[in-house]
Design a protein around this motif. Structure first.
Motif, PDB file in Angstrom:
ATOM      1  N   THR A 141     -52.413 -36.270   7.399  1.00 22.68           N
ATOM      2  CA  THR A 141     -53.293 -36.963   6.453  1.00 22.68           C
ATOM      3  C   THR A 141     -53.721 -38.322   6.983  1.00 22.68           C
ATOM      4  O   THR A 141     -52.935 -39.056   7.587  1.00 22.68           O
ATOM      5  CB  THR A 141     -52.565 -37.163   5.109  1.00 22.68           C
ATOM      6  N   HIS A 168     -57.619 -33.465  10.116  1.00 26.97           N
ATOM      7  CA  HIS A 168     -56.819 -34.136   9.103  1.00 26.97           C
ATOM      8  C   HIS A 168     -57.482 -34.033   7.726  1.00 26.97           C
ATOM      9  O   HIS A 168     -58.663 -33.715   7.605  1.00 26.97           O
ATOM     10  CB  HIS A 168     -56.631 -35.615   9.460  1.00 26.97           C
ATOM     11  N   ARG A 169     -56.680 -34.327   6.716  1.00 20.68           N
ATOM     12  CA  ARG A 169     -57.172 -34.372   5.338  1.00 20.68           C
ATOM     13  C   ARG A 169     -57.243 -35.832   4.911  1.00 20.68           C
ATOM     14  O   ARG A 169     -56.387 -36.646   5.272  1.00 20.68           O
ATOM     15  CB  ARG A 169     -56.228 -33.598   4.413  1.00 20.68           C
ATOM     16  N   CYS A 172     -57.060 -38.847   2.183  1.00 20.46           N
ATOM     17  CA  CYS A 172     -56.426 -39.229   0.921  1.00 20.46           C
ATOM     18  C   CYS A 172     -56.924 -40.618   0.561  1.00 20.46           C
ATOM     19  O   CYS A 172     -56.788 -41.557   1.355  1.00 20.46           O
ATOM     20  CB  CYS A 172     -54.904 -39.219   1.064  1.00 20.46           C
ATOM     21  N   THR A 194     -57.692 -35.769  -1.482  1.00 16.15           N
ATOM     22  CA  THR A 194     -56.687 -36.161  -2.468  1.00 16.15           C
ATOM     23  C   THR A 194     -56.985 -37.578  -2.929  1.00 16.15           C
ATOM     24  O   THR A 194     -57.184 -38.472  -2.106  1.00 16.15           O
ATOM     25  CB  THR A 194     -55.274 -36.112  -1.859  1.00 16.15           C
ATOM     26  N   VAL A 206     -47.386 -40.116   0.877  1.00 18.83           N
ATOM     27  CA  VAL A 206     -48.460 -39.307   1.458  1.00 18.83           C
ATOM     28  C   VAL A 206     -47.872 -38.373   2.507  1.00 18.83           C
ATOM     29  O   VAL A 206     -47.219 -38.830   3.457  1.00 18.83           O
ATOM     30  CB  VAL A 206     -49.537 -40.212   2.106  1.00 18.83           C
TER      31      VAL A 206
END
Length: 407
Positions: A2, A25-26, A28, A50, A69
């Motif tokens: 993340t 990657h994500r 947040c 997120t 996280v």
């Protein structure tokens, strides 16, 4: 894994989501007010990123949120307000990031001005305004008139006064004494000439000029940004001169990596610094960079947060891309925003005109003398920045915020 963003600019979130995905990657987002990103979040699916709701002004709460996280690989910040906390947290968590001391320096416009003046990169110095004693006399002796008074850590054109005579100076000081400041009040020389900003990317102390953005500000007494266009067509020698100058300025100020939005006046003597923002430009600057250069520039932001050399440092940029102009639509007076008239007319204007709201109907507009009074932005494209600006301005004249209440 993340990538976390500690708040963000109002626009660019969707680009950031795509850029994070490109690096595997994500994203947040940690935010204290998700309504700020209403326009961007509405364009994304619920599972695109997120969003963690946390008081981002509370260091302990942010630290706990970051610790929770999953697979935290990097910390991103695109704002001035949270730049120092983000740098401190990146260092604390052992993540790639800028030197916190360098970030603190860049958040103090008075210190930056003094440093560059001592190194011969700024024609004028500055004086911190003390609340006690003869502040007007100090400014007249040390800076002279005309002068600019502003907050050393200010944002969004807040707490800025341009004074041309002694009466205006004393009036500005009296008004400033009633205002809250993020930093401290200081005074510097007024610079004569058109306002621009150099949009840059740096890595390991080397800076690349991505382009120059023109900027139009309002007449006094309001000091706010009204319009911008990118990329400004400059003679090759002048562009190279600006690229060399901005590289020296950023190096002297300790900015070694990441985006920078460097505002300057093109005076009769050459470029003179207004201020340095160690981030991508605000409003729609990031969007027009992506569209004009033919690439998602936010990918460079993700790569830097991961400790990688951004590919944008070496990429061949699309010199034939379209140019863009945008105009900020401000409310005429404080009150409650009910909506806008004229949005249905925008499609009839040339330039693929788009509307980007920065406020929602029902919001209270308490201030209209700076960027807080902006209700939305009109964007238009053309073959040159000049034509794009003309198109955006003509379309923006048809958009009228409906505000009730107030004076």
């Amino acid at each position: 894994m993340t990538l976390a963003a500690l708040e963000s600019l109002s626009f660019g979130l969707a680009r950031m989501v795509s850029a994070a995905e490109e690096t595997g990657h994500r994203l947040c987002l940690l935010t204290g007010d998700r309504s700020v990103y209403g326009h961007e979040l509405a364009t994304l699916t619920d599972d695109a990123l997120t969003v963690v709701d946390v008081d981002t002004h509370d260091p302990v709460a942010v630290r706990h949120a970051l610790a929770a996280v999953p697979g935290l690989a990097g910390l991103i910040n695109t704002t001035d307000t949270w730049s120092v906390p983000a740098a401190d947290l990146a260092a604390e968590f052992g993540l790639p990031g800028p030197d916190p001391a360098a970030v603190r320096l860049l958040r103090d416009k008075h210190r930056v001005r003094g440093l560059l003046h001592r190194r011969g990169l700024s024609g004028g110095g500055a004086v911190r305004v003390e609340t006690a004693g003869d502040a007007a006399g100090d400014i007249l002796r040390e800076v002279g008139l005309p002068a600019v008074l502003k907050d050393s850590a200010g944002t969004s054109s807040r707490n800025v006064w341009i004074v041309h005579d002694e009466e205006a100076l004393r009036d500005a000081l009296a008004e400033a004494a009633q205002q809250p400041f993020m930093g401290t009040l200081f005074a510097e020389s007024f610079l004569s000439g058109p306002l621009y900003s150099a949009e840059t990317l740096s890595w390991d102390g080397v800076t690349r000029l991505l382009g120059v953005l023109s900027r139009q500000t309002s007449r006094q007494p309001a000091v706010r940004e009204e319009a911008a266009a990118f990329p400004v067509a400059l003679p090759d020698t002048e562009r190279r001169g600006i690229a060399e100058w901005v590289g020296r300025v950023l190096s002297a100020a300790g900015h070694r990596s990441g985006f920078a939005h460097v505002e300057f006046i093109l005076t009769a003597r050459g470029p003179e610094l207004v201020e340095i923002n160690r981030r991508i430009g605000g409003a729609l600057v990031g969007e027009v960079l992506c569209r004009s250069l033919g690439t998602n520039v936010y990918t460079a932001m993700m790569e830097e947060a991961l400790g990688r050399r951004p590919r944008l440092m070496d990429a061949r940029l699309d010199a034939a891309g379209p140019a863009f102009g945008f105009v900020l639509v401000h409310a005429d007076h404080p009150g409650v925003l009910k909506g806008w008239l004229g949005l249905d007319e925008l499609a009839s204007f040339p330039g693929s005109v788009r509307w980007y709201p920065t406020r929602e109907p029902g919001e209270t507009l308490a201030h209209v003398g700076d960027q807080r009074g902006c209700t939305g932005i009109v964007l238009a494209e053309a073959a040159t920045a000049e034509l794009a600006q003309h198109r955006a301005w003509s379309a923006a004249t048809r958009v009228r915020p409906v505000v009730t209440g107030g004076p």
